[in-house]
Design a protein around this motif. Sequence first.
Motif, PDB file in Angstrom:
ATOM      1  N   ILE A  47      36.121  61.099 -16.486  1.00  0.00           N
ATOM      2  CA  ILE A  47      36.515  61.712 -17.773  1.00  0.00           C
ATOM      3  C   ILE A  47      37.743  60.887 -18.111  1.00  0.00           C
ATOM      4  O   ILE A  47      37.873  60.611 -19.510  1.00  0.00           O
ATOM      5  CB  ILE A  47      37.107  62.983 -17.570  1.00  0.00           C
ATOM      6  CG1 ILE A  47      35.879  63.989 -16.970  1.00  0.00           C
ATOM      7  CG2 ILE A  47      37.753  63.738 -18.767  1.00  0.00           C
ATOM      8  CD1 ILE A  47      36.252  65.465 -16.456  1.00  0.00           C
ATOM      9  N   PHE A  48      38.585  60.383 -17.570  1.00  0.00           N
ATOM     10  CA  PHE A  48      39.658  59.744 -18.110  1.00  0.00           C
ATOM     11  C   PHE A  48      39.505  58.300 -18.597  1.00  0.00           C
ATOM     12  O   PHE A  48      40.003  57.969 -19.604  1.00  0.00           O
ATOM     13  CB  PHE A  48      40.867  59.382 -16.846  1.00  0.00           C
ATOM     14  CG  PHE A  48      42.297  58.681 -17.313  1.00  0.00           C
ATOM     15  CD1 PHE A  48      42.902  59.035 -18.212  1.00  0.00           C
ATOM     16  CD2 PHE A  48      42.121  57.108 -16.953  1.00  0.00           C
ATOM     17  CE1 PHE A  48      44.091  58.060 -18.771  1.00  0.00           C
ATOM     18  CE2 PHE A  48      43.317  56.353 -17.250  1.00  0.00           C
ATOM     19  CZ  PHE A  48      44.029  56.948 -18.075  1.00  0.00           C
ATOM     20  N   PRO A  49      38.663  57.570 -18.034  1.00  0.00           N
ATOM     21  CA  PRO A  49      38.294  56.410 -18.550  1.00  0.00           C
ATOM     22  C   PRO A  49      37.469  56.469 -19.807  1.00  0.00           C
ATOM     23  O   PRO A  49      37.638  55.710 -20.874  1.00  0.00           O
ATOM     24  CB  PRO A  49      37.536  55.470 -17.565  1.00  0.00           C
ATOM     25  CG  PRO A  49      37.927  55.953 -16.362  1.00  0.00           C
ATOM     26  CD  PRO A  49      38.355  57.589 -16.539  1.00  0.00           C
ATOM     27  N   SER A  50      36.614  57.462 -19.859  1.00  0.00           N
ATOM     28  CA  SER A  50      35.870  57.907 -20.916  1.00  0.00           C
ATOM     29  C   SER A  50      36.596  58.236 -22.274  1.00  0.00           C
ATOM     30  O   SER A  50      36.504  57.711 -23.146  1.00  0.00           O
ATOM     31  CB  SER A  50      34.745  58.807 -20.732  1.00  0.00           C
ATOM     32  OG  SER A  50      34.092  59.136 -21.770  1.00  0.00           O
ATOM     33  N   ALA A  95      35.296  49.255 -14.785  1.00  0.00           N
ATOM     34  CA  ALA A  95      36.236  48.882 -13.700  1.00  0.00           C
ATOM     35  C   ALA A  95      37.286  50.033 -13.497  1.00  0.00           C
ATOM     36  O   ALA A  95      37.488  50.068 -12.129  1.00  0.00           O
ATOM     37  CB  ALA A  95      36.982  47.339 -14.006  1.00  0.00           C
ATOM     38  N   LEU A  96      37.554  50.535 -14.677  1.00  0.00           N
ATOM     39  CA  LEU A  96      38.687  51.674 -14.198  1.00  0.00           C
ATOM     40  C   LEU A  96      38.082  52.655 -13.683  1.00  0.00           C
ATOM     41  O   LEU A  96      38.806  53.548 -12.535  1.00  0.00           O
ATOM     42  CB  LEU A  96      39.340  52.065 -15.599  1.00  0.00           C
ATOM     43  CG  LEU A  96      40.465  52.817 -15.810  1.00  0.00           C
ATOM     44  CD1 LEU A  96      41.572  52.338 -15.150  1.00  0.00           C
ATOM     45  CD2 LEU A  96      40.971  53.099 -17.212  1.00  0.00           C
ATOM     46  N   ASP A 105      40.470  47.235  -5.797  1.00  0.00           N
ATOM     47  CA  ASP A 105      41.392  46.555  -6.839  1.00  0.00           C
ATOM     48  C   ASP A 105      40.701  45.945  -8.275  1.00  0.00           C
ATOM     49  O   ASP A 105      39.318  45.867  -8.294  1.00  0.00           O
ATOM     50  CB  ASP A 105      41.872  44.713  -6.181  1.00  0.00           C
ATOM     51  CG  ASP A 105      40.821  44.107  -5.932  1.00  0.00           C
ATOM     52  OD1 ASP A 105      40.559  43.286  -6.824  1.00  0.00           O
ATOM     53  OD2 ASP A 105      40.524  44.068  -4.733  1.00  0.00           O
ATOM     54  N   LEU A 106      41.473  45.637  -9.130  1.00  0.00           N
ATOM     55  CA  LEU A 106      40.996  45.184 -10.600  1.00  0.00           C
ATOM     56  C   LEU A 106      39.751  43.951 -10.635  1.00  0.00           C
ATOM     57  O   LEU A 106      38.704  44.305 -11.299  1.00  0.00           O
ATOM     58  CB  LEU A 106      42.236  44.971 -11.345  1.00  0.00           C
ATOM     59  CG  LEU A 106      41.750  44.703 -12.888  1.00  0.00           C
ATOM     60  CD1 LEU A 106      41.018  45.469 -13.687  1.00  0.00           C
ATOM     61  CD2 LEU A 106      43.015  44.066 -13.610  1.00  0.00           C
ATOM     62  N   GLU A 112      32.142  43.698 -10.419  1.00  0.00           N
ATOM     63  CA  GLU A 112      30.968  44.556 -10.108  1.00  0.00           C
ATOM     64  C   GLU A 112      30.518  44.949 -11.594  1.00  0.00           C
ATOM     65  O   GLU A 112      29.252  45.158 -11.978  1.00  0.00           O
ATOM     66  CB  GLU A 112      31.469  45.848  -9.339  1.00  0.00           C
ATOM     67  CG  GLU A 112      30.236  46.490  -8.964  1.00  0.00           C
ATOM     68  CD  GLU A 112      29.455  45.905  -7.754  1.00  0.00           C
ATOM     69  OE1 GLU A 112      28.334  46.201  -7.630  1.00  0.00           O
ATOM     70  OE2 GLU A 112      29.744  44.914  -7.390  1.00  0.00           O
ATOM     71  N   ASN A 113      31.369  45.269 -12.484  1.00  0.00           N
ATOM     72  CA  ASN A 113      30.926  45.843 -13.604  1.00  0.00           C
ATOM     73  C   ASN A 113      30.556  44.920 -14.769  1.00  0.00           C
ATOM     74  O   ASN A 113      29.894  44.929 -15.536  1.00  0.00           O
ATOM     75  CB  ASN A 113      32.283  46.668 -14.262  1.00  0.00           C
ATOM     76  CG  ASN A 113      32.121  48.174 -13.670  1.00  0.00           C
ATOM     77  OD1 ASN A 113      31.533  48.981 -14.275  1.00  0.00           O
ATOM     78  ND2 ASN A 113      32.940  48.388 -12.851  1.00  0.00           N
ATOM     79  N   MET A 114      31.061  43.520 -14.671  1.00  0.00           N
ATOM     80  CA  MET A 114      30.465  42.533 -15.507  1.00  0.00           C
ATOM     81  C   MET A 114      29.172  42.161 -15.045  1.00  0.00           C
ATOM     82  O   MET A 114      28.285  41.759 -15.905  1.00  0.00           O
ATOM     83  CB  MET A 114      31.559  41.399 -15.487  1.00  0.00           C
ATOM     84  CG  MET A 114      30.985  40.225 -16.152  1.00  0.00           C
ATOM     85  SD  MET A 114      31.251  40.514 -18.179  1.00  0.00           S
ATOM     86  CE  MET A 114      32.885  40.088 -18.254  1.00  0.00           C
TER      87      MET A 114
END
Length: 480
Positions: A47-50, A95-96, A105-106, A112-114
């Motif tokens: 929810i927060f990143p969205s 990533a978040l 970690d970032l 992973e997301n890229m």
Amino acid sequence: MMRYVRRRDFLIVGKFLGTIMQAVGIIVLLTIIVAVIYNEGHYPSFIFPSLLSIATGTLIRIILKRYPISGDIIKLKHGMMIASLGWLWATFIGALILMLYLNIDLVNAAFENMSGWTTTGLSIFSDVQSLPKSILLLRSLEQWIGGLGVVIVVIGVLIRPGTAASRLYKSEARDERIKPSIVNTVKTIWWIYITYTIMGIILYCISGMPVFDAVNHTFSALSTGGFSIKNDNIGYYHNNIIYLISMLLMTLGGTSFIVHYQLLKGNIKNVLKDVQLQAAITFIILFSILIIYLGRLAPMEGIFHVVSSLSTTGFNISPTNTMIAWPAYVKIILIACMMIGMATGSTGGGIKLLRIITIIKGIYWEIIRILAPEGSVIPREISGKSIGDVEIKEAGSYLNLYLVFMFISWSILLLYGYEPLNSLFEVASAQGNVGLSMGITSATLPTIPKIALIFNMWIGRLEIIPILVLIRGIIEAFKR
């Protein structure tokens, strides 16, 4: 000194980037449905990143409303900058979610997301079966959306027909038109994509794959992504029918949407005449024969990995330790496949067959020109389309750029002590958006090589030029 990028250019970029941010926020929030179904909790992680993405995009659009910016003034440079930043933002938001949910970690989360958004499929997780189902679906959904392109999704849903749609469409390395209007072209592509997705899920389920597995693997196969929800990838199932279905979906993903449109309309003759499809079939047969008979791989193993590499999907049916032990000859053939890729106008990565064909034909035409009597006119056509010097030079220039960036990242891996051929394999996989690995990619990979591979995945998906345009624009902005 002439200014190529002005303040107003960034206002244009900001307006459309805000729309993409809103879309990304909605997309990542969809996976919370799976978290609710399986009672996994951690809802704030989604929810927060969205909300951050939606709110940031909305705020940018509100701020820029006072500036008169119409879609008609958008140029190709704006589209390229929007696409480049849009993919970075999508990677950051994804990533978040992983950082909040899995406490990683970032850099690992960004990798992973890229890998997900760019449909690469390289993963830092050694045990994906231990991941929550909501995270597994997030990875697969990113690939499914990324297969079409983040910007193209926005065009099809949120942007009206016009110059803006055309520029944004081209910014994600697409130029084919199924319909006269870009928006109608994108909508047609959407319907084809959804149709094949439903078909893939049904075929996997009929073959005995559970529904959740079928959805995830269809998303990954059709987008030529390669993420699996099993540690042993598609090899987990030990089922030749599933292997064949996967090869079918990978091939469909690597084929131009124009060909799919002709196929669904029943124009089989036009489908068979497509030069990229002809080349893809030729390469699959040729490389499969070479790997099976000279590399000593089993027929299914050889053919599957050639299709996976050439389509730039990255599915595998052999364990990583087995692949590492493959003969150097096999690795070199698969590196060639990963670099070549399949069709332009598909979900695949790599250099693309049309560029390879253009370069080869260009060399042939030059030889004929030298041999022919002075003043002779040499017809230059590919699939009935006239090819000029500009197209040949562009194809050659892109190949050179592609090799330069591969060499840089390969050199970085070598500096960190990784084996040369395996390092080249990993870089070719990252920049080709493939996902096959020689075991180098992991959570323990040092930060600098990891960032280099992230950059390879990013430039590979957007085909380099948009990234260079963005970098030059930022440099000019900071000069003032």
